[in-house]
Write a protein that holds these residues in place. Structure first.
Motif, short mmCIF file in Angstrom:
data_model
loop_
_atom_site.label_atom_id
_atom_site.label_comp_id
_atom_site.label_asym_id
_atom_site.label_seq_id
_atom_site.Cartn_x
_atom_site.Cartn_y
_atom_site.Cartn_z
N ALA A 185 6.42 1.75 -3.74
CA ALA A 185 5.79 0.87 -4.73
C ALA A 185 4.63 0.08 -4.13
O ALA A 185 3.66 -0.23 -4.83
N ALA A 186 4.71 -0.22 -2.84
CA ALA A 186 3.68 -1.06 -2.20
C ALA A 186 2.35 -0.32 -2.02
O ALA A 186 1.29 -0.96 -2.01
N ASN A 187 2.40 1.01 -1.84
CA ASN A 187 1.14 1.72 -1.59
C ASN A 187 0.71 2.62 -2.74
O ASN A 187 -0.33 3.29 -2.66
N THR A 188 1.49 2.65 -3.82
CA THR A 188 1.14 3.53 -4.94
C THR A 188 -0.22 3.19 -5.52
O THR A 188 -1.04 4.09 -5.80
N ARG A 189 -0.52 1.91 -5.71
CA ARG A 189 -1.79 1.53 -6.33
C ARG A 189 -2.98 2.02 -5.50
O ARG A 189 -3.99 2.49 -6.06
N SER A 190 -2.89 1.94 -4.18
CA SER A 190 -4.01 2.39 -3.34
C SER A 190 -4.24 3.89 -3.49
O SER A 190 -5.37 4.37 -3.46
N GLU A 230 26.49 10.01 7.01
CA GLU A 230 25.63 9.27 6.10
C GLU A 230 25.13 10.21 5.03
O GLU A 230 24.72 11.33 5.31
N GLN A 231 25.18 9.76 3.79
CA GLN A 231 24.74 10.57 2.65
C GLN A 231 23.46 9.96 2.08
O GLN A 231 23.41 8.75 1.83
N TYR A 232 22.45 10.80 1.89
CA TYR A 232 21.17 10.34 1.38
C TYR A 232 21.01 10.74 -0.08
O TYR A 232 21.47 11.80 -0.51
N TYR A 233 20.33 9.91 -0.84
CA TYR A 233 20.12 10.15 -2.26
C TYR A 233 18.84 9.46 -2.71
O TYR A 233 18.35 8.52 -2.06
N SER A 234 18.28 9.93 -3.82
CA SER A 234 17.11 9.28 -4.41
C SER A 234 17.58 8.04 -5.17
O SER A 234 18.40 8.13 -6.08
N ASP A 235 17.05 6.91 -4.78
CA ASP A 235 17.47 5.61 -5.30
C ASP A 235 16.74 5.31 -6.61
O ASP A 235 15.51 5.29 -6.64
N VAL A 236 17.49 5.08 -7.67
CA VAL A 236 16.89 4.82 -8.99
C VAL A 236 15.89 3.66 -8.91
O VAL A 236 14.78 3.75 -9.45
N LYS A 237 16.26 2.59 -8.25
CA LYS A 237 15.39 1.41 -8.21
C LYS A 237 14.08 1.69 -7.47
O LYS A 237 13.01 1.23 -7.88
N LYS A 238 14.14 2.46 -6.38
CA LYS A 238 12.92 2.76 -5.63
C LYS A 238 11.99 3.65 -6.44
O LYS A 238 10.76 3.47 -6.42
N VAL A 239 12.57 4.62 -7.14
CA VAL A 239 11.73 5.50 -7.97
C VAL A 239 11.19 4.72 -9.16
O VAL A 239 10.01 4.85 -9.51
N GLU A 240 12.02 3.91 -9.79
CA GLU A 240 11.58 3.09 -10.92
C GLU A 240 10.38 2.21 -10.55
O GLU A 240 9.44 2.05 -11.35
N ALA A 241 10.40 1.66 -9.35
CA ALA A 241 9.32 0.78 -8.93
C ALA A 241 8.00 1.52 -8.85
O ALA A 241 6.94 0.99 -9.23
N VAL A 242 8.03 2.78 -8.39
CA VAL A 242 6.81 3.58 -8.33
C VAL A 242 6.37 3.99 -9.73
O VAL A 242 5.16 3.98 -10.05
N VAL A 243 7.32 4.36 -10.58
CA VAL A 243 6.99 4.71 -11.97
C VAL A 243 6.32 3.54 -12.67
O VAL A 243 5.32 3.71 -13.39
N LYS A 244 6.81 2.34 -12.46
CA LYS A 244 6.21 1.15 -13.08
C LYS A 244 4.79 0.93 -12.59
O LYS A 244 3.91 0.58 -13.38
N GLU A 245 4.55 1.14 -11.29
CA GLU A 245 3.19 0.99 -10.76
C GLU A 245 2.25 2.02 -11.39
O GLU A 245 1.11 1.71 -11.73
N ALA A 246 2.74 3.25 -11.53
CA ALA A 246 1.91 4.30 -12.13
C ALA A 246 1.61 3.99 -13.59
O ALA A 246 0.48 4.15 -14.05
N ASN A 247 2.62 3.53 -14.32
CA ASN A 247 2.42 3.20 -15.74
C ASN A 247 1.48 2.01 -15.89
O ASN A 247 0.64 1.99 -16.81
N ARG A 248 1.62 1.04 -15.02
CA ARG A 248 0.75 -0.13 -15.06
C ARG A 248 -0.70 0.28 -14.83
O ARG A 248 -1.62 -0.20 -15.51
N PHE A 249 -0.91 1.18 -13.89
CA PHE A 249 -2.26 1.66 -13.61
C PHE A 249 -2.84 2.40 -14.81
O PHE A 249 -4.01 2.23 -15.16
N CYS A 250 -2.01 3.23 -15.45
CA CYS A 250 -2.48 4.02 -16.59
C CYS A 250 -2.83 3.13 -17.78
O CYS A 250 -3.66 3.51 -18.63
N ASP A 251 -2.20 1.96 -17.87
CA ASP A 251 -2.43 1.07 -19.00
C ASP A 251 -3.68 0.20 -18.82
O ASP A 251 -4.08 -0.50 -19.77
N LEU A 252 -4.27 0.23 -17.63
CA LEU A 252 -5.46 -0.59 -17.38
C LEU A 252 -6.64 -0.12 -18.22
O LEU A 252 -6.81 1.07 -18.45
#
Length: 252
Positions: A185-190, A230-252
């Motif tokens: 989420a921190a680098n998606t905008r760049s 250790e079991q690895y998985y795609s974290d809903v919150k981490k993916v959601e944060a990137v999706v929100k950044e992408a949607n915010r950018f598209c709405d500009l």
């Protein structure tokens, strides 16, 4: 003009596929063998993922880990895997083939693109292992790929940002450019400011195994130091944060 930015999640389990969809991702890239950087997943998980997902499903076509210089036998296996993936109802495949001199194998890539049709083809981060990214981009376009995944020839998108920017400018809409490796989420905008059409992430989190008894003398993977419990998985919150950044950018 409003841009449509896609979010793709690299997954290694059915749980992660479902989590990606729950988080609002546009597409899943389904793989096996995380520590090899992704190989072709099993027939069973492809079929089950297709049943569980309403979003796009792309499948990795890679016969082994290591380099991207494949033998004739391995190439035939890639073709057979593509035939199976088409029958399974996937929306696309992900692949990459190089020559020994560090260039894209245009002829064999084009053959796989034609075999995969009408499924779309993403040329994966094999491009980051080429001798010249600009030359490789043109070769990927000549081979007929729909999309290319890149970190700009560096380990992470943060390190390769300027090269990613240059590649998107050079592509000029002839092929989609998707940035991947270390996306958050921190680098998606760049990355979106750099002009990419899509971002690619695993959104990885880990949890400890529920096993109580653990044999300290055996490493099932044969590589000491790799986490056995250790079991690895795609974290809903981490993916959601990137999706929100992408949607915010598209709405500009």
């Amino acid at each position: 003009m409003k841009r449509n930015i896609e979010v793709e999640v690299c997954t290694f389990s059915l749980e992660s596929c479902v989590n990606a969809q729950t988080a609002g991702a546009d597409r899943v890239e389904l793989c096996a063998a995380m520590y090899d950087g992704g190989t072709t997943p099993s027939a069973g998980i492809i079929r089950m993922a297709r049943k569980l997902l309403s979003i796009e499903l792309y499948v990795m076509i890679r016969p082994r880990g290591g380099d991207f210089l494949y033998s004739g036998q391995e190439f035939e296996l890639m073709k057979e895997e593509i035939r199976h993936v088409k029958e399974s109802g996937a929306d696309g495949v992900v692949l990459g083939i190089l020559k020994a001199d560090g260039t894209v194998d245009v002829e064999r890539t084009r053959e796989l693109v034609e075999l995969a049709a009408p499924l779309k083809v993403t040329f994966h981060r094999a491009i980051d292992m080429t001798r010249d990214l600009n030359e490789a981009l043109e070769d990927v376009i000549r081979a007929g790929c729909y999309r290319v995944l890149t970190s700009g020839g560096r380990n992470t998108v943060a390190e390769g940002l300027e090269q990613i920017r240059a590649l998107t400018k050079r592509a000029a809409g002839r092929v989609q450019v998707m940035a991947g490796s270390g996306v958050n989420a921190a680098n998606t905008r760049s990355l979106l400011d750099a002009g990419v059409d899509a971002v690619h992430l695993s959104g990885k989190s880990g949890r400890d195994s529920r096993m109580v008894y653990r044999n300290p003398d055996v490493s099932m993977g044969g590589v000491p130091g790799l986490p056995e419990y250790e079991q690895y998985y795609s974290d809903v919150k981490k993916v959601e944060a990137v999706v929100k950044e992408a949607n915010r950018f598209c709405d500009l």
